[in-house]
Motif scaffolding. Sequence first.
Motif, mmCIF file in Angstrom:
data_model
loop_
_atom_site.group_PDB
_atom_site.id
_atom_site.type_symbol
_atom_site.label_atom_id
_atom_site.label_comp_id
_atom_site.label_asym_id
_atom_site.label_seq_id
_atom_site.Cartn_x
_atom_site.Cartn_y
_atom_site.Cartn_z
ATOM 1 N N LEU A 109 49.708 23.190 15.354
ATOM 2 C CA LEU A 109 50.879 23.783 16.051
ATOM 3 C C LEU A 109 51.776 24.270 15.017
ATOM 4 C CD1 LEU A 109 51.701 21.138 18.767
ATOM 5 C CD2 LEU A 109 51.235 23.308 19.066
ATOM 6 N N ARG A 110 52.001 23.909 13.813
ATOM 7 C CA ARG A 110 52.758 24.425 12.729
ATOM 8 C C ARG A 110 52.261 25.627 12.252
ATOM 9 N NH1 ARG A 110 54.147 19.198 8.505
ATOM 10 N NH2 ARG A 110 55.278 18.098 9.915
ATOM 11 N N GLU A 111 50.697 26.132 12.521
ATOM 12 C CA GLU A 111 50.279 27.127 12.012
ATOM 13 C C GLU A 111 50.624 28.281 12.887
ATOM 14 O OE1 GLU A 111 46.058 27.177 11.437
ATOM 15 O OE2 GLU A 111 46.067 25.073 10.294
ATOM 16 N N ALA A 112 50.556 27.710 14.232
ATOM 17 C CA ALA A 112 50.794 28.807 15.341
ATOM 18 C C ALA A 112 52.437 29.188 14.892
ATOM 19 C CB ALA A 112 50.788 28.001 16.529
ATOM 20 N N TYR A 113 53.394 28.287 14.953
ATOM 21 C CA TYR A 113 54.506 28.520 14.732
ATOM 22 C C TYR A 113 54.855 29.336 13.421
ATOM 23 C CZ TYR A 113 59.713 27.708 13.844
ATOM 24 O OH TYR A 113 61.147 27.697 13.868
ATOM 25 N N GLU A 114 54.245 29.257 12.295
ATOM 26 C CA GLU A 114 54.292 30.331 11.239
ATOM 27 C C GLU A 114 53.817 31.552 11.630
ATOM 28 O OE1 GLU A 114 52.260 28.242 7.939
ATOM 29 O OE2 GLU A 114 53.784 26.627 7.773
ATOM 30 N N GLU A 115 52.986 31.731 12.549
ATOM 31 C CA GLU A 115 52.557 32.792 13.049
ATOM 32 C C GLU A 115 53.357 33.602 13.859
ATOM 33 O OE1 GLU A 115 49.783 34.825 12.011
ATOM 34 O OE2 GLU A 115 49.596 33.130 10.296
ATOM 35 N N GLY A 116 54.493 32.949 14.343
ATOM 36 C CA GLY A 116 55.453 33.485 15.354
ATOM 37 C C GLY A 116 55.104 33.463 16.706
ATOM 38 N N LEU A 117 54.237 32.474 17.173
ATOM 39 C CA LEU A 117 53.770 32.449 18.505
ATOM 40 C C LEU A 117 54.932 31.659 19.415
ATOM 41 C CD1 LEU A 117 50.025 31.836 18.120
ATOM 42 C CD2 LEU A 117 51.332 34.007 18.924
ATOM 43 N N SER A 118 55.194 31.830 20.509
ATOM 44 C CA SER A 118 55.930 30.777 21.335
ATOM 45 C C SER A 118 55.156 29.832 21.569
ATOM 46 C CB SER A 118 56.257 31.747 22.603
ATOM 47 O OG SER A 118 55.143 31.566 23.549
ATOM 48 N N ALA A 119 55.863 28.583 21.984
ATOM 49 C CA ALA A 119 55.227 27.411 22.200
ATOM 50 C C ALA A 119 54.042 27.420 23.115
ATOM 51 C CB ALA A 119 56.177 26.294 22.652
ATOM 52 N N ILE A 120 54.459 28.309 24.345
ATOM 53 C CA ILE A 120 53.382 28.296 25.402
ATOM 54 C C ILE A 120 52.151 29.214 24.836
ATOM 55 C CG2 ILE A 120 52.831 29.595 27.552
ATOM 56 C CD1 ILE A 120 54.139 26.960 28.070
ATOM 57 N N ASP A 121 52.312 30.262 24.086
ATOM 58 C CA ASP A 121 51.383 30.952 23.481
ATOM 59 C C ASP A 121 50.470 30.308 22.322
ATOM 60 O OD1 ASP A 121 51.944 33.008 25.034
ATOM 61 O OD2 ASP A 121 53.028 34.253 23.374
ATOM 62 N N ALA A 122 51.278 29.278 21.940
ATOM 63 C CA ALA A 122 50.703 28.411 20.730
ATOM 64 C C ALA A 122 49.621 27.612 21.361
ATOM 65 C CB ALA A 122 51.516 27.579 20.081
ATOM 66 N N LEU A 123 49.795 26.947 22.877
ATOM 67 C CA LEU A 123 49.168 26.070 23.664
ATOM 68 C C LEU A 123 47.836 26.794 23.775
ATOM 69 C CD1 LEU A 123 49.139 23.249 24.613
ATOM 70 C CD2 LEU A 123 49.926 24.112 26.793
ATOM 71 N N GLY A 124 48.036 28.026 24.399
ATOM 72 C CA GLY A 124 46.741 28.855 24.689
ATOM 73 C C GLY A 124 45.800 29.227 23.436
ATOM 74 N N TRP A 125 46.757 29.452 22.423
ATOM 75 C CA TRP A 125 45.739 29.572 21.128
ATOM 76 C C TRP A 125 45.086 28.477 20.515
ATOM 77 C CZ3 TRP A 125 46.829 27.591 16.031
ATOM 78 C CH2 TRP A 125 46.147 28.161 15.146
ATOM 79 N N LEU A 126 45.692 27.224 20.871
ATOM 80 C CA LEU A 126 44.831 26.216 20.658
ATOM 81 C C LEU A 126 43.653 25.951 21.136
ATOM 82 C CD1 LEU A 126 47.654 23.213 20.091
ATOM 83 C CD2 LEU A 126 46.313 24.316 18.182
ATOM 84 N N ALA A 127 43.632 26.054 22.644
ATOM 85 C CA ALA A 127 42.315 26.152 23.414
ATOM 86 C C ALA A 127 41.411 26.878 22.986
ATOM 87 C CB ALA A 127 42.920 26.529 24.934
ATOM 88 N N ARG A 128 41.519 28.230 22.003
ATOM 89 C CA ARG A 128 40.783 29.069 21.639
ATOM 90 C C ARG A 128 39.938 28.965 20.120
ATOM 91 N NH1 ARG A 128 44.740 32.416 23.936
ATOM 92 N NH2 ARG A 128 45.297 33.042 21.785
ATOM 93 N N VAL A 129 40.898 28.182 19.288
ATOM 94 C CA VAL A 129 40.486 28.130 17.782
ATOM 95 C C VAL A 129 39.484 27.107 17.732
ATOM 96 C CG1 VAL A 129 42.581 28.889 17.362
ATOM 97 C CG2 VAL A 129 42.593 26.561 17.267
ATOM 98 N N PRO A 130 38.418 27.112 16.774
ATOM 99 C CA PRO A 130 37.632 26.039 16.669
ATOM 100 C C PRO A 130 38.307 24.623 15.792
ATOM 101 C CG PRO A 130 37.134 27.785 15.186
ATOM 102 C CD PRO A 130 38.309 28.266 16.076
#
Length: 338
Positions: free
Chosen positions: A288-309
């Motif tokens: 989640l910290r990686e997603a935050y550093e990439e500038g993703l919103s929290a909801i978008d980060a959740l979707g990103w987590l479902a896709r990354v290995p």
Amino acid sequence: MITIEPVGDWNWEAEVSGDAARPSHAVTLAGAIWDILAARELALPPGRLRFSVRSFSDMRDVHVSLEDRPVESGRLPSDVAVADAAGRADRLKGDFLVSLRIMCPGVWWESGVRYRAEQLFAFQVDIWKSSLAVVTLETYSDAWLTMDTREREQLAVHAVNEPRLRAVLDDITSLMGVPPEPGDSNRHATPTGRGFADPRVEGFAYSDSWGTYDVPARARRLRQLLPPSEGEYEEITDHPVCYFTVRRGDQVLGYVWASVGEDAAGFEPRTAAGNAAFDAGAEWVLRLREAYEEGLSAIDALGWLARVPVRPEMGCIVEDTPQQAESLDALEDLSGRY
């Protein structure tokens, strides 16, 4: 609810002499107590054992130590490492404190469903100066109470689980030959000689003790596994949350979540899964910290987590689409209850 600190504890103290005063007797006694718990599915393998012998005059002086030994059955004296540690302890001369502690996975029943917790009970056997044996039993579940630690009546849960606890207390009393001394009333409940006082009559010392104390304690425990961070999503929210279930094999480790209405996200460890939940949770928070550093919103980060290995030890997301909880409190409740 499964708790971080014990819901209650009991102590038995008996004078010992002869063979019963030897350090190796702690192993024999612990094996018998494991069997008592195991007969009611309140101790299931693998348990975790810790054994030590310390000088009575200086507790920093450790003569024998065995850490994190798996326990598969009550036949502890036949375990090579345990037998070796006990034998070395028996050969020592002087006044010592012998301590053997076992963390016991076990099951409780609710609505006809069998649930496992990785620390349902823990017990410790101490032998003081080869003259006094002390047994302490702790429970980390409120399944034995008529109301749970969030003050909700649970008479059916109590009816199916409480007799198992009562039988264990009676059997350890028969083994030790002395009655138990109930521990003090604590933030969760009031132990008695046969179980717990009825909170419907006695009341609780604190309102919603699990939510008041265990939720912050879980957050602190998770935070201790993480490096400092200069920027990350908020950890709390008053809005509904979307979440994914994280599972490893057949075990649910917890829930990774994001707020629907603000930039908050985190991981709720499933307390019943034990250390594995917190270890995995720390890894998901780092993602989640990686997603935050990439500038993703929290909801978008959740979707990103479902896709990354992810690494196998982190577990994996099991749903195709996120679930929704009416509040973070509701998700915390789920992670602590089942």
